[in-house]
Design a protein around this motif. Structure first.
Motif, PDB file in Angstrom:
ATOM      1  N   THR A  99       0.843  -1.200   0.000  1.00 42.22           N
ATOM      2  CA  THR A  99       0.000   0.000   0.000  1.00 42.22           C
ATOM      3  C   THR A  99       0.877   1.248   0.000  1.00 42.22           C
ATOM      4  OG1 THR A  99      -1.599  -1.248   1.314  1.00 42.22           O
ATOM      5  CG2 THR A  99      -1.961   1.109   1.137  1.00 42.22           C
ATOM      6  N   ALA A 100       1.956   1.173   0.774  1.00 44.91           N
ATOM      7  CA  ALA A 100       2.898   2.295   0.833  1.00 44.91           C
ATOM      8  C   ALA A 100       3.513   2.556  -0.530  1.00 44.91           C
ATOM      9  CB  ALA A 100       3.997   1.991   1.856  1.00 44.91           C
ATOM     10  N   LEU A 101       3.869   1.478  -1.189  1.00 44.13           N
ATOM     11  CA  LEU A 101       4.506   1.619  -2.502  1.00 44.13           C
ATOM     12  C   LEU A 101       3.573   2.350  -3.461  1.00 44.13           C
ATOM     13  CD1 LEU A 101       7.162   0.752  -3.831  1.00 44.13           C
ATOM     14  CD2 LEU A 101       5.994  -1.314  -4.591  1.00 44.13           C
ATOM     15  N   LYS A 102       2.319   1.972  -3.439  1.00 44.05           N
ATOM     16  CA  LYS A 102       1.343   2.612  -4.309  1.00 44.05           C
ATOM     17  C   LYS A 102       1.128   4.067  -3.892  1.00 44.05           C
ATOM     18  CE  LYS A 102      -1.280   2.342  -7.784  1.00 44.05           C
ATOM     19  NZ  LYS A 102      -0.571   2.405  -9.060  1.00 44.05           N
ATOM     20  N   PHE A 103       1.050   4.282  -2.591  1.00 44.25           N
ATOM     21  CA  PHE A 103       0.879   5.648  -2.082  1.00 44.25           C
ATOM     22  C   PHE A 103       2.031   6.552  -2.529  1.00 44.25           C
ATOM     23  CE2 PHE A 103       1.897   8.796   1.205  1.00 44.25           C
ATOM     24  CZ  PHE A 103       0.700   9.491   1.284  1.00 44.25           C
ATOM     25  N   LEU A 104       3.209   5.972  -2.587  1.00 44.45           N
ATOM     26  CA  LEU A 104       4.403   6.733  -2.976  1.00 44.45           C
ATOM     27  C   LEU A 104       4.561   6.812  -4.495  1.00 44.45           C
ATOM     28  CD1 LEU A 104       6.728   5.171  -0.244  1.00 44.45           C
ATOM     29  CD2 LEU A 104       6.035   7.580  -0.346  1.00 44.45           C
ATOM     30  N   ASN A 105       3.483   6.519  -5.211  1.00 45.33           N
ATOM     31  CA  ASN A 105       3.454   6.580  -6.678  1.00 45.33           C
ATOM     32  C   ASN A 105       4.245   5.466  -7.341  1.00 45.33           C
ATOM     33  OD1 ASN A 105       1.983   9.029  -6.493  1.00 45.33           O
ATOM     34  ND2 ASN A 105       3.904  10.117  -6.160  1.00 45.33           N
ATOM     35  N   GLY A 106       4.478   4.385  -6.605  1.00 42.69           N
ATOM     36  CA  GLY A 106       5.184   3.244  -7.169  1.00 42.69           C
ATOM     37  C   GLY A 106       4.238   2.266  -7.844  1.00 42.69           C
ATOM     38  N   PRO A 107       4.778   1.144  -8.297  1.00 38.54           N
ATOM     39  CA  PRO A 107       3.965   0.170  -9.036  1.00 38.54           C
ATOM     40  C   PRO A 107       3.088  -0.693  -8.127  1.00 38.54           C
ATOM     41  CG  PRO A 107       6.208  -0.638  -8.771  1.00 38.54           C
ATOM     42  CD  PRO A 107       6.188   0.743  -8.167  1.00 38.54           C
ATOM     43  N   HIS A 112      13.507  14.377  -3.675  1.00 34.74           N
ATOM     44  CA  HIS A 112      12.585  13.518  -4.424  1.00 34.74           C
ATOM     45  C   HIS A 112      12.071  12.352  -3.598  1.00 34.74           C
ATOM     46  CE1 HIS A 112      15.378  15.192  -7.514  1.00 34.74           C
ATOM     47  NE2 HIS A 112      14.225  15.438  -8.110  1.00 34.74           N
ATOM     48  N   ASN A 113      12.481  12.265  -2.365  1.00 25.17           N
ATOM     49  CA  ASN A 113      12.307  10.991  -1.690  1.00 25.17           C
ATOM     50  C   ASN A 113      10.933  10.744  -1.092  1.00 25.17           C
ATOM     51  OD1 ASN A 113      12.803  12.849   0.357  1.00 25.17           O
ATOM     52  ND2 ASN A 113      13.524  11.244   1.724  1.00 25.17           N
ATOM     53  N   THR A 114       9.954  11.529  -1.508  1.00 23.22           N
ATOM     54  CA  THR A 114       8.583  11.185  -1.143  1.00 23.22           C
ATOM     55  C   THR A 114       7.869  10.522  -2.311  1.00 23.22           C
ATOM     56  OG1 THR A 114       7.872  13.398  -1.739  1.00 23.22           O
ATOM     57  CG2 THR A 114       8.329  12.997   0.588  1.00 23.22           C
ATOM     58  N   SER A 115       8.605  10.276  -3.369  1.00 18.93           N
ATOM     59  CA  SER A 115       8.000   9.631  -4.532  1.00 18.93           C
ATOM     60  C   SER A 115       8.917   8.523  -5.022  1.00 18.93           C
ATOM     61  CB  SER A 115       7.787  10.685  -5.622  1.00 18.93           C
ATOM     62  OG  SER A 115       6.986  10.160  -6.637  1.00 18.93           O
ATOM     63  N   PHE A 116       8.359   7.327  -5.123  1.00  9.81           N
ATOM     64  CA  PHE A 116       9.127   6.168  -5.574  1.00  9.81           C
ATOM     65  C   PHE A 116       9.375   6.298  -7.076  1.00  9.81           C
ATOM     66  CE2 PHE A 116       9.583   1.843  -7.059  1.00  9.81           C
ATOM     67  CZ  PHE A 116      10.280   1.208  -6.050  1.00  9.81           C
TER      68      PHE A 116
END
Ligand code: HEM
Ligand SMILES: [Ca+2]
Length: 310
Positions: A78-86, A151-155
Motif C-alpha cells: 500500500t505504501a509503494l502505491k501511495f508513494l506513486n510506485g507500481p 525527491h524521496n517522497t515519490s518512488f
C-alpha cells in the motif's frame, strides 16, 4: 485497512517508507512477523523501524485474522502505491513465528559489493535483482537523512539517475557500489532511462521477495535459512500453502500523492524543508493509531551532501 494506511501515510510521511523498509527486514529470513518481537526490533540492524511497531500492532486487535507478517506486507504494498510506485501482487496467509530470526543476516550498508551479491544470491536473488530492489531507496531516510534529497517522497527512477549523475547525497555505500560491476551499472543506466522498466522489474522482484515464507513454517522451533522458499516452490504440506489466498493489492489510482517533503528529525540533512511530522489519529474510529514516537521530533539540519556513513 488499506484505506486507513493511506490516511495515516498522508498524515505522517515517515510511515510509508518505513513500511517498505520493514517488509525488506521481516522477509529476509522469511516473512514471519518476528521483526516485531522485542528480541528483533531493537537490534541495530533494524534502526529506524521501532516506531512502526506501535503503529501497526493495534491493527491486529481490529483485524484478528491477519498475521503480523501479512500486516507488514500489506502496509508495504500500500505504501509503494501511495508513494506513486507500481502495483505489487501480494499473497496473504503468512504465519507468524514466536522465535526471532537469527541476528546478523540482513545486509550491512557497509558491506562490499561481492558480500552484498553473495548475501542476496544465498536467498535466491541475482545481482540484477539487487539493483532492482535497491531502488526502494528512492524514498525515505537513513538516520533522518533523505536518501534521495528533494525527491524521496515519490518512488521512482530518480535514485538511478542520481547514481549515474554522481549525485551521491544520502546514498549508502551499498547503493554506490552498484556502479562497480558492469552488469549492474548497465542496469542502473537502463533504469535511469526507463522508469517503466524499473517499475515492471520492481513489481516482479519485490513480489517474489515478499512471497518468501518458511516452507515448514510452524509457530515455534528453529528455522534454518535453507528452509525458506517462495509460495510457488514450497515443499510444505502445512496449512501455510493451503491457506494462501491470492490477493492483488492494487489500490485505486485515487491515492493521494505525497506533496510535501518528509520532515523527520535528523543529525544531517541535505535539503531544507518545513515541518509537518506529527502523526494524528485517523478520522475512522479504528484501529487506534498511536502517535509515532521516535526520531521524528528534531528539525533537520543540512551540513552537506556526501555518501552516508552508517
Ligand atoms: C541492498 C541492501 C540494503 C541495505 C544495506 C539497506 C540498508 C538500509 C539502511 C541502513 C537504511 C537506513 C535505515 C535507518 O537508519 O533509518 C535503509 C533505509 C531504507 N531501506 Fe534499505 N537497504 C537495503 C535494501 C533495501 C531493500 C531491498 C528495500 C525494499 C525493497 C529497502 C527499503 C528501504 C527503505 C524504504 C528505507 C527508508 C526507510 C525510512 O525512511 O524509514 N532497502 N536501508
Ligand atoms: Ca522475518
Amino acid at each position: 485497512m488499506q484505506s486507513i494506511f493511506v490516511q495515516n501515510f498522508s498524515q505522517n510521511q515517515a510511515l510509508a517508507p518505513m513500511c517498505l523498509h520493514a517488509a525488506f527486514h521481516d522477509c529476509w529470513n522469511g516473512c514471519n512477523g518476528a521483526l516485531f518481537m522485542p528480541e528483533e526490533i531493537d537490534r541495530p540492524e533494524n534502526a529506524g523501524l521501532p516506531p512502526l511497531k506501535p503503529y501497526l500492532m493495534p491493527f491486529t486487535s481490529q483485524f484478528p485474522c491477519i498475521s503480523i507478517a501479512d500486516l507488514i506486507n500489506s502496509c508495504a504494498v500500500t505504501a509503494l502505491k501511495f508513494l506513486n510506485g507500481p502495483d505489487v501482487p501480494v499473497y496473504y496467509g503468512r504465519l507468524d513465528r514466536n522465535v526471532p530470526d537469527p541476528t546478523g543476516l540482513i545486509p550491512e550498508p557497509t558491506m562490499s559489493l561481492s558480500a552484498l551479491i553473495n548475501a542476496f544470491s544465498a536467498i535466491g536473488f541475482s545481482k540484477e535483482d539487487v539493483v532492482t530492489l535497491s531502488g526502494a531507496h528512492s524514498v525515505g531516510v537513513c538516520h533522518g537523512i533523505p536518501m534521495c534529497p528533494g525527491h524521496n517522497t515519490s518512488f521512482g527512477n530518480h535514485y538511478y539517475q542520481e547514481l549515474i549523475e554522481g549525485d551521491l547525497s544520502g546514498k549508502l555505500p551499498t547503493d554506490v557500489e552498484l556502479l562497480e560491476d558492469n552488469t549492474m551499472r548497465s542496469l542502473v543506466q537502463q533504469y535511469a532511462n526507463d522508469n517503466s522498466q524499473f517499475f515492471s522489474d520492481f513489481s516482479r522482484v519485490f513480489g517474489k521477495y515478499i512471497s518468501r515464507i518458511h516452507c515448514n513454517q510452524t509457530s515455534t522451533g528453529p528455522c534454518p535459512l535453507d528452509d525458506i522458499g517462495n509460495s510457488t516452490t514450497s515443499t510444505s504440506t502445512s496449512s501455510v500453502t493451503s491457506s494462501v489466498i491470492p490477493v492483488v493489492a492494487s489500490p485505486s489510482s485515487s491515492f493521494p500523492s505525497s506533496s510535501s517533503p518528509i520532515i523527520i528529525g535528523s543529525p544531517i540533512v541535505i535539503s531544507s524543508s518545513s515541518s509537518s511530522s506529527s502523526s494524528t489519529s485517523s478520522s475512522e474510529s479504528f484501529p487506534p493509531v498511536p502517535p509515532i514516537s521516535g526520531p521524528f521530533s528534531n528539525p533537520p539540519s543540512n551540513p552537506g551532501g556526501s555518501v552516508l556513513s552508517v
